[in-house]
Design a protein around this motif. Structure first.
Motif, PDB file in Angstrom:
ATOM      1  N   VAL A 292      27.671  -4.472 -27.058  1.00 27.17           N
ATOM      2  CA  VAL A 292      27.674  -5.789 -27.691  1.00 27.17           C
ATOM      3  C   VAL A 292      29.055  -6.093 -28.275  1.00 27.17           C
ATOM      4  N   SER A 293      29.670  -5.124 -28.912  1.00 32.71           N
ATOM      5  CA  SER A 293      31.007  -5.327 -29.482  1.00 32.71           C
ATOM      6  C   SER A 293      32.028  -5.644 -28.396  1.00 32.71           C
ATOM      7  N   ARG A 294      31.883  -5.011 -27.233  1.00 29.01           N
ATOM      8  CA  ARG A 294      32.860  -5.200 -26.157  1.00 29.01           C
ATOM      9  C   ARG A 294      32.592  -6.446 -25.327  1.00 29.01           C
ATOM     10  N   LEU A 295      31.302  -6.714 -25.035  1.00 30.84           N
ATOM     11  CA  LEU A 295      30.968  -7.786 -24.104  1.00 30.84           C
ATOM     12  C   LEU A 295      30.620  -9.105 -24.778  1.00 30.84           C
ATOM     13  N   ARG A 296      30.231  -9.052 -26.054  1.00 32.09           N
ATOM     14  CA  ARG A 296      29.868 -10.245 -26.826  1.00 32.09           C
ATOM     15  C   ARG A 296      28.847 -11.137 -26.108  1.00 32.09           C
ATOM     16  N   PRO A 297      27.696 -10.584 -25.741  1.00 34.99           N
ATOM     17  CA  PRO A 297      26.669 -11.414 -25.090  1.00 34.99           C
ATOM     18  C   PRO A 297      26.050 -12.401 -26.082  1.00 34.99           C
ATOM     19  N   HIS A 298      25.541 -13.500 -25.563  1.00 38.25           N
ATOM     20  CA  HIS A 298      24.809 -14.445 -26.405  1.00 38.25           C
ATOM     21  C   HIS A 298      23.383 -13.961 -26.665  1.00 38.25           C
ATOM     22  N   VAL A 299      22.825 -13.249 -25.672  1.00 39.58           N
ATOM     23  CA  VAL A 299      21.430 -12.794 -25.744  1.00 39.58           C
ATOM     24  C   VAL A 299      21.335 -11.360 -25.244  1.00 39.58           C
ATOM     25  N   VAL A 300      20.515 -10.559 -25.926  1.00 40.38           N
ATOM     26  CA  VAL A 300      20.181  -9.211 -25.458  1.00 40.38           C
ATOM     27  C   VAL A 300      18.697  -9.188 -25.121  1.00 40.38           C
ATOM     28  N   LEU A 301      18.379  -8.861 -23.873  1.00 41.91           N
ATOM     29  CA  LEU A 301      16.987  -8.615 -23.486  1.00 41.91           C
ATOM     30  C   LEU A 301      16.746  -7.127 -23.694  1.00 41.91           C
ATOM     31  N   MET A 302      15.965  -6.787 -24.718  1.00 45.64           N
ATOM     32  CA  MET A 302      15.876  -5.427 -25.242  1.00 45.64           C
ATOM     33  C   MET A 302      14.474  -4.841 -25.081  1.00 45.64           C
ATOM     34  N   ASP A 303      14.368  -3.758 -24.329  1.00 48.11           N
ATOM     35  CA  ASP A 303      13.102  -3.040 -24.235  1.00 48.11           C
ATOM     36  C   ASP A 303      12.717  -2.553 -25.627  1.00 48.11           C
ATOM     37  N   VAL A 304      11.456  -2.708 -25.992  1.00 51.58           N
ATOM     38  CA  VAL A 304      11.062  -2.324 -27.346  1.00 51.58           C
ATOM     39  C   VAL A 304      10.858  -0.818 -27.471  1.00 51.58           C
ATOM     40  N   ARG A 305      10.485  -0.160 -26.373  1.00 53.82           N
ATOM     41  CA  ARG A 305      10.250   1.294 -26.418  1.00 53.82           C
ATOM     42  C   ARG A 305      11.224   2.002 -25.478  1.00 53.82           C
TER      43      ARG A 305
END
Length: 216
Positions: free
Chosen positions: A44-57
């Motif tokens: 995130v620090s390097r790519l600066r995405p607007h959205v993260v689609l994040m697996d919860v587990r």
């Protein structure tokens, strides 16, 4: 505006499917992938995405801890949408409390995934409000007592917050209250500021947990 998306899931097949859906849209693009939440801060620090689609587990660092880290260490964290197998997973509500803006089911249709990403970026409506209410009803005491009094919401701002909790967009709230859309945007901004909430989802979660709005 092109919306940059980071995919985080320990299953490569899931990431490949999400990439195909996201990259097929002209206004969306995948800028990176990760197989565990431990990789998220650096990416995130390097790519600066607007959205993260994040697996919860995930096996090492799950989506809840990864979301908490982003929200607590970054001045302008990306929007996080947690991705889960079951909508009644209590981990989902924990992720929302940690700062996620919404959630998606892994069986969601491509158009639902695209719409979800666009919705959280533009921030003018709540993602899947009925499902969030069901999760809140299971995870909050539901005392019914208004503990948001110290926030100093005006009567109009309180009305707007209640309508936000039902999932109404700014345009819908404007129609319900016979106000201009820009006026509603101002009220929403005031509500977020007074509650110290990053977005609509966090404001609504606080309204549920305080008893200001009964999720049931």
């Amino acid at each position: 505006m092109t919306i940059d998306v980071l995919l985080v899931d320990d299953e490569q097949l899931i990431r490949a499917g999400l990439r195909a859906i996201v990259d097929s849209e002209p206004d969306l693009r995948v800028v990176g992938e990760a197989g565990d939440g431990a990789e998220v801060p650096g990416l995130v620090s390097r790519l600066r995405p607007h959205v993260v689609l994040m697996d919860v587990r995930m096996p090492a660092v799950d989506g809840i801890r990864a979301t908490e880290h982003l929200m607590s260490t970054m001045d302008q964290p990306p929007k996080v949408i947690v991705v889960t197998t079951f909508e009644n997973d209590d981990y989902v509500y924990d992720a929302l409390r940690a700062g996620a803006s919404g959630f998606l089911l892994k069986r969601a249709r491509p158009e639902e995934i695209v719409s979800a990403v666009q919705t959280v970026v533009h921030g003018e409506s709540l993602l899947f409000p009925a499902a969030i209410r069901r999760l809140a009803a299971r995870n909050t005491p539901g005392s019914g007592r208004d503990r948001l009094a110290k926030a100093g919401l005006t009567e109009r701002e309180a009305e707007v917050l209640r309508l936000m909790a039902t999932g109404q967009s700014n345009v819908e709230i404007a129609g319900t209250l016979f106000l201009g859309v820009q006026t509603v945007k101002t009220h929403v901004g005031n509500v977020l500021s007074k509650l110290g909430a990053r977005d609509r989802t966090q404001a609504v979660i606080r309204a549920f947990e305080s008893g200001f709005v009964d999720p049931a």
